[in-house]
Design a protein around this motif. Structure first.
Motif, PDB file in Angstrom:
ATOM      1  N   LYS A   3      28.958   0.083  -2.515  1.00 16.99           N
ATOM      2  CA  LYS A   3      28.150   0.185  -3.776  1.00 16.99           C
ATOM      3  C   LYS A   3      28.342   1.467  -4.233  1.00 16.99           C
ATOM      4  O   LYS A   3      28.184   2.645  -3.633  1.00 16.99           O
ATOM      5  N   ARG A 117      29.443   0.042  -9.893  1.00 16.91           N
ATOM      6  CA  ARG A 117      28.098  -0.250 -10.459  1.00 16.91           C
ATOM      7  C   ARG A 117      28.001   0.454 -11.707  1.00 16.91           C
ATOM      8  O   ARG A 117      28.911   1.430 -12.061  1.00 16.91           O
ATOM      9  N   PRO A 194      24.245  -3.446 -13.387  1.00 20.16           N
ATOM     10  CA  PRO A 194      25.837  -3.667 -13.346  1.00 20.16           C
ATOM     11  C   PRO A 194      26.625  -2.687 -14.224  1.00 20.16           C
ATOM     12  O   PRO A 194      25.931  -2.238 -15.384  1.00 20.16           O
TER      13      PRO A 194
END
Length: 328
Positions: A3, A117, A194
Motif C-alpha cells: 500500500k 492509494r 482510494p
C-alpha cells in the motif's frame, strides 16, 4: 503488494511532521517504509525520521522526479524488494512536481508491487495569501494532483487565510476531500482512501535544478577527521545551504535558537547537538518550533532555504561562533 501513498506539500507545510505522526500511531504489527527527498544536500528529514522505526531511504539534493526518476527508482526498488513493507509513504521535496512521480508509480513495471492509494497534499493555507507560492507551478500542481487536501496548521490560521482557503476550495476543490488539522495530525485511515483524482498534469517547464555531483547517500556523511562541511543547491529561484557537524561538536543552545530565528531566510530546519542533548528546529517564515531531548544525535545538521539572495558566508561565520569553545 505494498500500500503506497504520495504525501506532497510545499516548503514548510508540515509533511515530515505529518509522517512522524502517522508512524507514531500506526499498527505496531505492520512494517512501514518512507522514501524521502529534500531540496538540499544534508538530509534533515532523514535525521528527523531516523528513530521512527520505519525503513528509510533518502534522495538528497534536488528531487526524486529529476534525472529520469533514476534516484527514485533505485530507492523505490530497494524498499519494495528488500524491505517488503506493508505500507510505503513517499515524501517528495516541497519543490517537487508530482507528475513524474505519479507516472512512475503507475507504470506497468510496478503494477505487481504497488497498490497506489490516495495522494495527500499538506497545505498551510496562509501560503494562499503569498503571491510567490500561488504562482509557483509545483505548488499549484501538488494541490491539483491530490485526492485529499490536508489544511494543516489550523492553530495558526487567520481570518484572511481561512477566507483564501474557502475561495480556493470553491474554485478548485471539486469532489475531493478537505480536512482541517494542526501539527500534522493525519488520521491513518485517510491513507486507505482510494486514488480517485487522475487529472492530467503538464510537466513543469521550470522544474530544473543545479545538482552537485552525487555519490549516493554516503555523501551525507562526513569524511574521517573532518569536523564540518557546507553544501549548496539551487533551482527554480530557490537556494539551499546546509551544514553537517561531527558528533563531538556541541552548540550554545540560546545562541543557536536566536541564529535560527533571525536568519534572513524563509526556511530553517535542523537537528543539532546542544549541552542538554539535541534540539530539533523547524522554522517557516516567522513560525519557529523547537523540541529538545536529552539524547545526543549522531551528528548535527541544519539547512536554510530562501528565494532571495543570502550571504551564506556571514551566516556560516555566525554559526561557527556558536560552537562551544572546547569543541571548536
Amino acid at each position: 503488494m505494498t500500500k503506497t501513498n504520495l504525501i506532497t506539500g510545499f516548503l514548510g507545510s508540515g509533511k515530515t511532521t505529518s509522517i512522524l505522526h502517522l508512524l507514531a500511531n500506526k499498527d505496531p504489527a505492520e512494517k512501514w517504509a518512507v522514501l524521502v527527498n529534500e531540496f538540499g544536500e544534508v538530509g534533515i528529514d532523514g535525521a528527523l525520521l531516523a528513530d521512527s522505526g520505519a525503513l528509510l531511504k533518502e534522495i538528497p539534493g534536488g528531487c526524486m522526479c529529476c534525472v529520469n526518476g533514476l534516484p527514485m527508482q533505485v530507492g523505490l526498488n530497494t524498499l519494495l524488494r528488500q524491505g517488503k513493507p506493508d505500507r510505503l509513504l513517499i515524501e517528495p521535496t516541497g519543490l517537487g512536481h508530482p507528475k513524474q512521480i505519479l507516472d512512475l508509480l503507475t507504470a506497468p513495471v510496478y503494477e505487481p508491487w504497488i497498490d497506489l492509494r490516495a495522494t495527500l497534499c499538506v497545505l498551510d493555507p496562509r501560503l494562499l495569501l503569498d503571491e510567490k507560492s500561488v504562482t509557483n507551478e509545483n505548488f499549484r500542481d501538488q494541490l491539483a494532483a491530490a485526492d485529499i487536501i490536508v489544511a494543516n496548521k489550523s492553530d495558526r490560521a487567520t481570518p484572511e487565510s481561512q477566507a483564501a482557503l474557502h475561495a480556493w476550495w470553491q474554485q478548485y476543490g471539486g469532489h475531493r476531500q478537505l480536512i482541517h488539522t494542526e501539527q500534522g495530525k493525519i488520521e491513518g485511515h485517510w491513507l486507505d482512501l482510494p486514488r480517485l483524482n487522475r487529472a492530467e498534469l503538464p510537466s513543469s517547464a521550470a522544474h530544473a535544478h543545479q545538482h552537485a555531483d552525487k555519490k549516493g547517500l554516503a555523501a551525507l556523511s562526513l569524511p574521517a577527521q573532518q569536523r564540518w562541511r557546507r553544501s549548496l543547491n539551487s533551482g527554480q529561484g530557490y537556494q539551499a545551504c546546509g551544514w553537517i557537524f561531527d558528533a563531538d561538536t556541541v552548540f550554545d543552545t540560546i545562541g543557536l535558537l536566536e541564529w535560527a530565528r533571525l536568519a534572513p531566510v524563509a526556511r530553517v530546519k535542523g537537528v543539532m547537538r546542544i549541552k542538554e542533548g539535541l534540539v530539533r528546529i523547524n522554522r517557516q517564515g516567522d513560525d519557529l518550533h523547537i523540541e529538545t531531548q536529552n539524547v545526543a544525535p549522531p551528528d548535527s545538521r541544519i539547512e536554510l532555504i530562501t528565494n532571495a539572495d543570502a550571504d551564506w558566508n556571514a551566516l556560516q561565520t555566525a554559526l561557527l561562533k556558536l560552537r562551544l569553545a572546547e569543541n571548536a
